[in-house]
Design a protein around this motif. Sequence first.
Motif, PDB file in Angstrom:
ATOM      1  N   ALA A 196       0.592  -1.174   0.273  1.00 49.96           N
ATOM      2  CA  ALA A 196      -0.108   0.136   0.428  1.00 49.96           C
ATOM      3  C   ALA A 196       0.873   0.945  -0.576  1.00 49.96           C
ATOM      4  O   ALA A 196       0.366   2.185  -0.653  1.00 49.96           O
ATOM      5  CB  ALA A 196      -0.326  -0.196   1.298  1.00 49.96           C
ATOM      6  N   GLU A 197       2.114   1.112   0.470  1.00 46.24           N
ATOM      7  CA  GLU A 197       2.653   2.434   0.679  1.00 46.24           C
ATOM      8  C   GLU A 197       3.702   2.663  -0.582  1.00 46.24           C
ATOM      9  O   GLU A 197       3.831   3.550  -1.228  1.00 46.24           O
ATOM     10  CB  GLU A 197       3.981   2.559   1.572  1.00 46.24           C
ATOM     11  CG  GLU A 197       3.119   1.674   3.206  1.00 46.24           C
ATOM     12  CD  GLU A 197       4.395   2.303   4.598  1.00 46.24           C
ATOM     13  OE1 GLU A 197       5.208   1.401   3.996  1.00 46.24           O
ATOM     14  OE2 GLU A 197       3.979   1.787   5.371  1.00 46.24           O
TER      15      GLU A 197
ATOM     16  N   THR B 218       3.189  -7.800   1.085  1.00 47.55           N
ATOM     17  CA  THR B 218       4.630  -7.498   1.392  1.00 47.55           C
ATOM     18  C   THR B 218       5.982  -7.806   0.153  1.00 47.55           C
ATOM     19  O   THR B 218       5.521  -8.975  -0.304  1.00 47.55           O
ATOM     20  CB  THR B 218       5.314  -7.772   2.149  1.00 47.55           C
ATOM     21  OG1 THR B 218       5.380  -8.672   2.763  1.00 47.55           O
ATOM     22  CG2 THR B 218       4.456  -7.238   3.597  1.00 47.55           C
ATOM     23  N   ARG B 219       6.223  -6.834   0.011  1.00 47.01           N
ATOM     24  CA  ARG B 219       7.372  -7.466  -0.803  1.00 47.01           C
ATOM     25  C   ARG B 219       9.223  -7.070  -0.465  1.00 47.01           C
ATOM     26  O   ARG B 219       9.299  -6.239   0.127  1.00 47.01           O
ATOM     27  CB  ARG B 219       7.490  -6.826  -2.240  1.00 47.01           C
ATOM     28  CG  ARG B 219       6.168  -7.432  -2.959  1.00 47.01           C
ATOM     29  CD  ARG B 219       6.159  -7.109  -4.503  1.00 47.01           C
ATOM     30  NE  ARG B 219       5.870  -5.499  -4.138  1.00 47.01           N
ATOM     31  CZ  ARG B 219       5.730  -4.628  -5.329  1.00 47.01           C
ATOM     32  NH1 ARG B 219       6.382  -5.131  -6.450  1.00 47.01           N
ATOM     33  NH2 ARG B 219       5.223  -3.473  -4.949  1.00 47.01           N
TER      34      ARG B 219
ATOM     35  N   PHE C 251      -1.619  -2.121  -8.281  1.00 49.62           N
ATOM     36  CA  PHE C 251      -1.137  -2.469  -6.608  1.00 49.62           C
ATOM     37  C   PHE C 251      -2.152  -3.090  -5.583  1.00 49.62           C
ATOM     38  O   PHE C 251      -1.790  -4.360  -5.609  1.00 49.62           O
ATOM     39  CB  PHE C 251      -0.471  -1.142  -6.789  1.00 49.62           C
ATOM     40  CG  PHE C 251       0.724  -0.736  -6.663  1.00 49.62           C
ATOM     41  CD1 PHE C 251       1.782  -0.959  -5.610  1.00 49.62           C
ATOM     42  CD2 PHE C 251       1.008  -0.594  -8.098  1.00 49.62           C
ATOM     43  CE1 PHE C 251       3.818  -1.035  -5.855  1.00 49.62           C
ATOM     44  CE2 PHE C 251       2.347   0.401  -8.221  1.00 49.62           C
ATOM     45  CZ  PHE C 251       3.529  -0.136  -7.612  1.00 49.62           C
ATOM     46  N   ASP C 252      -3.678  -2.883  -6.374  1.00 51.13           N
ATOM     47  CA  ASP C 252      -4.865  -2.947  -5.094  1.00 51.13           C
ATOM     48  C   ASP C 252      -5.098  -4.522  -5.535  1.00 51.13           C
ATOM     49  O   ASP C 252      -5.666  -5.594  -4.946  1.00 51.13           O
ATOM     50  CB  ASP C 252      -5.541  -2.246  -5.256  1.00 51.13           C
ATOM     51  CG  ASP C 252      -5.040  -0.733  -4.488  1.00 51.13           C
ATOM     52  OD1 ASP C 252      -4.626  -0.626  -3.766  1.00 51.13           O
ATOM     53  OD2 ASP C 252      -6.388   0.250  -4.626  1.00 51.13           O
TER      54      ASP C 252
ATOM     55  N   ASP D  40       1.287   4.607  -2.617  1.00 48.22           N
ATOM     56  CA  ASP D  40       0.775   5.601  -3.042  1.00 48.22           C
ATOM     57  C   ASP D  40       2.349   6.750  -3.661  1.00 48.22           C
ATOM     58  O   ASP D  40       1.656   7.345  -4.069  1.00 48.22           O
ATOM     59  CB  ASP D  40       1.183   5.464  -1.060  1.00 48.22           C
ATOM     60  CG  ASP D  40      -0.241   5.562  -0.743  1.00 48.22           C
ATOM     61  OD1 ASP D  40      -1.400   5.204  -1.730  1.00 48.22           O
ATOM     62  OD2 ASP D  40      -0.896   5.312   0.501  1.00 48.22           O
ATOM     63  N   VAL D  41       2.999   6.663  -3.314  1.00 50.11           N
ATOM     64  CA  VAL D  41       4.444   6.709  -4.180  1.00 50.11           C
ATOM     65  C   VAL D  41       4.278   6.749  -5.286  1.00 50.11           C
ATOM     66  O   VAL D  41       4.159   7.330  -6.437  1.00 50.11           O
ATOM     67  CB  VAL D  41       5.536   5.764  -3.602  1.00 50.11           C
ATOM     68  CG1 VAL D  41       7.075   6.281  -4.322  1.00 50.11           C
ATOM     69  CG2 VAL D  41       5.610   6.421  -1.818  1.00 50.11           C
ATOM     70  N   PHE D  42       3.917   5.793  -6.272  1.00 49.24           N
ATOM     71  CA  PHE D  42       4.084   5.045  -7.375  1.00 49.24           C
ATOM     72  C   PHE D  42       3.191   6.545  -8.065  1.00 49.24           C
ATOM     73  O   PHE D  42       2.954   7.150  -8.776  1.00 49.24           O
ATOM     74  CB  PHE D  42       3.593   4.006  -7.919  1.00 49.24           C
ATOM     75  CG  PHE D  42       5.334   3.110  -8.564  1.00 49.24           C
ATOM     76  CD1 PHE D  42       5.948   3.404  -9.495  1.00 49.24           C
ATOM     77  CD2 PHE D  42       5.379   2.484  -6.937  1.00 49.24           C
ATOM     78  CE1 PHE D  42       6.916   2.752  -9.777  1.00 49.24           C
ATOM     79  CE2 PHE D  42       6.947   1.496  -7.217  1.00 49.24           C
ATOM     80  CZ  PHE D  42       7.902   2.168  -8.503  1.00 49.24           C
TER      81      PHE D  42
END
Length: 399
Positions: A20-21, A51-52, A44-45, A24-26
């Motif tokens: 999720a973080e 996690t990666r 992304f969603d 938001d950056v991309f």
Amino acid sequence: MTVYVRSLETAVPATKLIQAEARDVFAAQPGLSRLGSRLVATCFDSAAIETRFTAVDELTNAFRSDDPQFYDPDSGLLLNPSTKVRNDIFAREATKLFVEASAAAVKACPDLNLLDITHLVTVSCTGFFNPGPDYKIVRELGLDPSVQRYHLGFMGCYAAFPALRAAKLFCEADPDAVVLVVCAELCSLHVRTSNDPDTIMGSALFADGAAAAIVTANPAAEETALLQLDHFETVLTPVGEDSMAWNIGDHGFEMVLGNYVPHIIDDHIVGALQPLLAREPGLQALPYTGIRHWAIHPGGRSILDKVQARLGLTDEQLIPAREVLRNYGNMSSATVLFVLRHILGQDSEPGDERICSMAFGPGLTVETALLTKLRQAPPAARNPAETRQQELLQEFPVA
């Protein structure tokens, strides 16, 4: 001659990305179009990833650098380093993962002498350097300098299968052979901001990780072996050459992952399995009731959905692939070995348990393997999500 996998261990970098973080950056990049912003959110969603892990420390807001190359947390901007900058980091950071995974696989065979290893097969498609990872492993672990070394480069997500197949052939040709197989990929080195759907999909899916196995045909290995390598097959689908590709650009490697790939797999997966399952009577017809475990490379959520529906697999049979995707993302060639490690960690039932494994890559190539689970694996030498396995790095220090 029966060929066994004695150990199978994994490794990931220390830096964890929260999906999720990262989204938001991309999504906040100034060059995105309105459609690009929507694609970022959707990709992304819907990736089924939480996690990666990445070898690029500065991709997290917690990291600060006087000279950021990938991401500036103060401005929130994703940067665009050259292919040389990315590849230089690969040479440094991939070596750590290659050695760490190798050391873990060796340590999982306490009776194995390092000088017993006769062959080394390394795999990666996310960077190049020479002397390469095969050389680094020999030097850092202290293997016999005369060990036979082979590197499989730039094959893509299915490359663990050619590596294991080569190991099987080496062992069948030489009963005294002991083969170390190591896959390590730093896919996150090649992320970038873009309005291109393929690039956005790659940024949402790909991650870094490594896995290593010890393979041998020594009859004494049967007492402790985890897996039996039975059969391997390769099939090229009649369509899809332009739907999945991996090319070198001026600013990193460029992925082509067309949205038609899941449909190609849906249309051709049953036919691609036939050469493998024809090797043994009773495994040739749906719903393949003679196979308990399915180690599917999680190239993406939609690919797993298509494979499950077409092959009539249960939700339980897809747990290993979906768990690896959720916790680690797509680590290219190493990923299917993470899935196998998950299966090996499950409670074993009396008798042999068959595993059908498959992965997909450029071409469109479908690699398949029929394996036998012989016993439950001991707990992993470490939890890759929590620690860098410092004791192994102390035992096998990386220069």
